[in-house]
Design a protein around this motif. Structure first.
Motif, PDB file in Angstrom:
ATOM      1  N   VAL A   1       8.682   0.503 -24.170  1.00  0.00           N
ATOM      2  CA  VAL A   1       8.118  -0.596 -23.379  1.00  0.00           C
ATOM      3  C   VAL A   1       7.844  -0.145 -21.945  1.00  0.00           C
ATOM      4  O   VAL A   1       6.804  -0.469 -21.338  1.00  0.00           O
ATOM      5  N   THR A   2       8.756   0.626 -21.360  1.00  0.00           N
ATOM      6  CA  THR A   2       8.571   1.124 -19.985  1.00  0.00           C
ATOM      7  C   THR A   2       7.339   2.002 -19.887  1.00  0.00           C
ATOM      8  O   THR A   2       6.532   1.912 -18.936  1.00  0.00           O
TER       9      THR A   2
ATOM     10  N   ILE B   1       4.748   1.929 -21.844  1.00  0.00           N
ATOM     11  CA  ILE B   1       3.553   1.096 -21.984  1.00  0.00           C
ATOM     12  C   ILE B   1       3.237   0.374 -20.676  1.00  0.00           C
ATOM     13  O   ILE B   1       2.079   0.309 -20.229  1.00  0.00           O
ATOM     14  N   VAL B   2       4.270  -0.172 -20.004  1.00  0.00           N
ATOM     15  CA  VAL B   2       4.055  -0.890 -18.750  1.00  0.00           C
ATOM     16  C   VAL B   2       3.540   0.052 -17.665  1.00  0.00           C
ATOM     17  O   VAL B   2       2.584  -0.257 -16.927  1.00  0.00           O
ATOM     18  N   ILE B   3       4.184   1.233 -17.567  1.00  0.00           N
ATOM     19  CA  ILE B   3       3.755   2.193 -16.529  1.00  0.00           C
ATOM     20  C   ILE B   3       2.312   2.629 -16.774  1.00  0.00           C
ATOM     21  O   ILE B   3       1.483   2.722 -15.854  1.00  0.00           O
ATOM     22  N   THR B   4       2.014   2.905 -18.049  1.00  0.00           N
ATOM     23  CA  THR B   4       0.644   3.323 -18.381  1.00  0.00           C
ATOM     24  C   THR B   4      -0.352   2.226 -18.014  1.00  0.00           C
ATOM     25  O   THR B   4      -1.437   2.479 -17.464  1.00  0.00           O
ATOM     26  N   GLY B   5      -0.039   0.949 -18.267  1.00  0.00           N
ATOM     27  CA  GLY B   5      -0.917  -0.158 -17.924  1.00  0.00           C
ATOM     28  C   GLY B   5      -1.118  -0.296 -16.427  1.00  0.00           C
ATOM     29  O   GLY B   5      -2.240  -0.535 -15.947  1.00  0.00           O
ATOM     30  N   LEU B   6      -0.026  -0.114 -15.682  1.00  0.00           N
ATOM     31  CA  LEU B   6      -0.156  -0.211 -14.224  1.00  0.00           C
ATOM     32  C   LEU B   6      -1.015   0.904 -13.662  1.00  0.00           C
ATOM     33  O   LEU B   6      -1.833   0.689 -12.763  1.00  0.00           O
TER      34      LEU B   6
ATOM     35  N   ARG C   1      -4.580   0.196 -14.512  1.00  0.00           N
ATOM     36  CA  ARG C   1      -5.094  -0.916 -13.703  1.00  0.00           C
ATOM     37  C   ARG C   1      -5.381  -0.464 -12.276  1.00  0.00           C
ATOM     38  O   ARG C   1      -6.396  -0.837 -11.680  1.00  0.00           O
TER      39      ARG C   1
END
Length: 421
Positions: free
Chosen positions: A26-27, A29-34, A37
């Motif tokens: 999950v981390t 995925i979140v880091i990759t999304g940030l 973005r």
């Protein structure tokens, strides 16, 4: 019935490991999304900033070298012009010459019937006769009293009084004589005569019209517009009876732009043409200059004298004046779309080597419609923005448009910097 399957128990260690793996995933995925973005935001900002830089077309000022002539509008005016007013009141008895007729100096134009003045003249003559008779009697009396003084019959004081009385009566007679002469002079003004050779260009009266004695005001030349002498407002002091113009020679008034003034000196040749005589020109020369620049128009008034012995040119008419310039004059020109006018004045946007905008103040020499000739403010090597966008200011960055191509594949001069001509 089949036997029940035994339930295996999961150890707490495995559960913790699975939770850790899930948290890591999950981390990530979140880091990759940030990160993605943030990268998209940067690309959007870069694209927005790039789109904010205006794209402009540039060109160099057009140059007109070896200018041999300068064409300017002018106005034909008579060499001399007089508006004639009545100096005496009365009724118009007759007029002798109508408009368009030539007249000679001293020729009778009209006569005014002056009944009031005639009576004043008769009264003045009677007053003069009475004053002269009284003065003659006083003279005889003074002489007699002087003889009596010599004989010692009267005192010297009494004789001096008689002599003083004679001198007073003599002065009154001279005053009456001067009044009669004044009235005779006014009577002469009942005859309206031509002040010089010319033609009658206006007649403002007719037989039986009431004439009010007086003189007009506001008669003269208007240098700011180049118009010649003419009748102004009479201010209620009389009416214009006739207007006489000497048209054997005409004055042409032309407003010459300040830049060309040093090139147009007295005796500079000029060719004059008028619309009503196509294909025909009249040669003249500059007679004088106002030697001053009008602040409103930025031009100098020039006077040209042209011979009109044949009467082909009409005073008051429009004329095109073409000057022969004595030396070469180089003029820079820009399209009308390149001009910017705001509270800072008239300016042109130029682009420097670093694609930075520089606004330059310019002055207009001649407005030719789509092309504007400039008097000052630009250099021949300046790169001009053809149609500057709204709000552009000094220091702004611009993008230079690619050179357009003509159908034959050659570069368009409007974007390759070769100028207008």
């Amino acid at each position: 019935m089949p036997p029940e399957m035994p339930i295996k128990e999961v150890s707490p260690r495995k559960l913790r490991g699975a939770a850790i793996v899930a948290a890591v995933i999950v981390t990530i995925i979140v880091i990759t999304g940030l990160v993605m973005r943030k990268s998209d935001d940067k690309q959007l900002r870069d694209w927005t900033d790039d789109q904010a830089i205006p794209t402009v077309a540039i060109l160099k000022p057009g140059k007109r070298g070896n200018v041999a002539t300068l064409d300017l509008p002018g106005r034909l005016e008579p060499f001399s012009n007089a508006s004639l007013y009545a100096r005496v009141s009365g009724y118009l008895k007759s007029w002798k010459v109508d408009i368009g007729k030539p007249v000679k100096v001293g020729q009778l134009l009209a006569e005014i019937e002056t009944p009031d003045l005639d009576q004043q003249l008769l009264q003045g003559k009677a007053d003069l006769a009475s004053a002269e008779a009284t003065a003659a009697l006083a003279e005889i009396t003074a002489k007699r009293w002087k003889l009596l003084v010599d004989s010692k019959y009267v005192s010297k004081q009494a004789a001096d009084e008689k002599i003083a009385d004679f001198m007073t009566k003599q002065a009154l007679a001279q005053s009456a004589r001067a009044n009669v002469d004044r009235l005779k002079t006014l009577k002469n003004f009942a005859r309206i005569v031509a002040p010089f050779d010319g033609i009658v260009t206006a007649r403002g009266t007719d037989i039986g019209a009431l004439i009010n004695g007086g003189s007009g005001s506001g008669v003269g030349i208007s240098p700011g517009t180049g118009t010649g002498s003419g009748a102004g407002s009479t201010g209620g002091m009389g009416q214009e009876l006739f207007q006489i113009s000497n048209t054997k020679k005409l004055r042409v008034y032309v407003n010459v732009p300040q830049t060309y003034v040093p090139s147009i000196r007295p005796n500079t040749q000029a060719k004059i043409t008028v619309p009503e005589r196509p294909g025909q020109s009249y040669v003249a020369a500059v007679a004088s200059s106002a030697q001053a620049v009008d602040m409103a128009s930025g031009s100098t008034l020039m006077q040209i004298l042209v011979d009109n012995a044949e009467g082909e040119l009409l005073p008051g008419a429009f004329a095109n004046v073409s000057f022969e310039l004595p030396h070469d004059v180089v003029v820079l020109s820009v399209p009308a779309s390149a001009l910017m006018f705001d509270k800072a004045g008239l300016r042109v946007a130029t682009v420097g080597a670093d694609n930075k905008v520089v606004l330059k103040t310019v002055t207009i020499l001649r407005d030719l419609g789509k092309i504007i000739e400039l008097g000052s403010g630009l250099a021949p090597d300046d790169h001009i923005i053809e149609s500057p966008p709204d709000g552009i200011a000094t220091g702004d960055t611009v993008r230079i448009a690619q050179s357009a191509k003509k159908p034959d594949g050659t570069a368009n001069t409007r974007s390759n910097g070769k100028g207008l001509y």
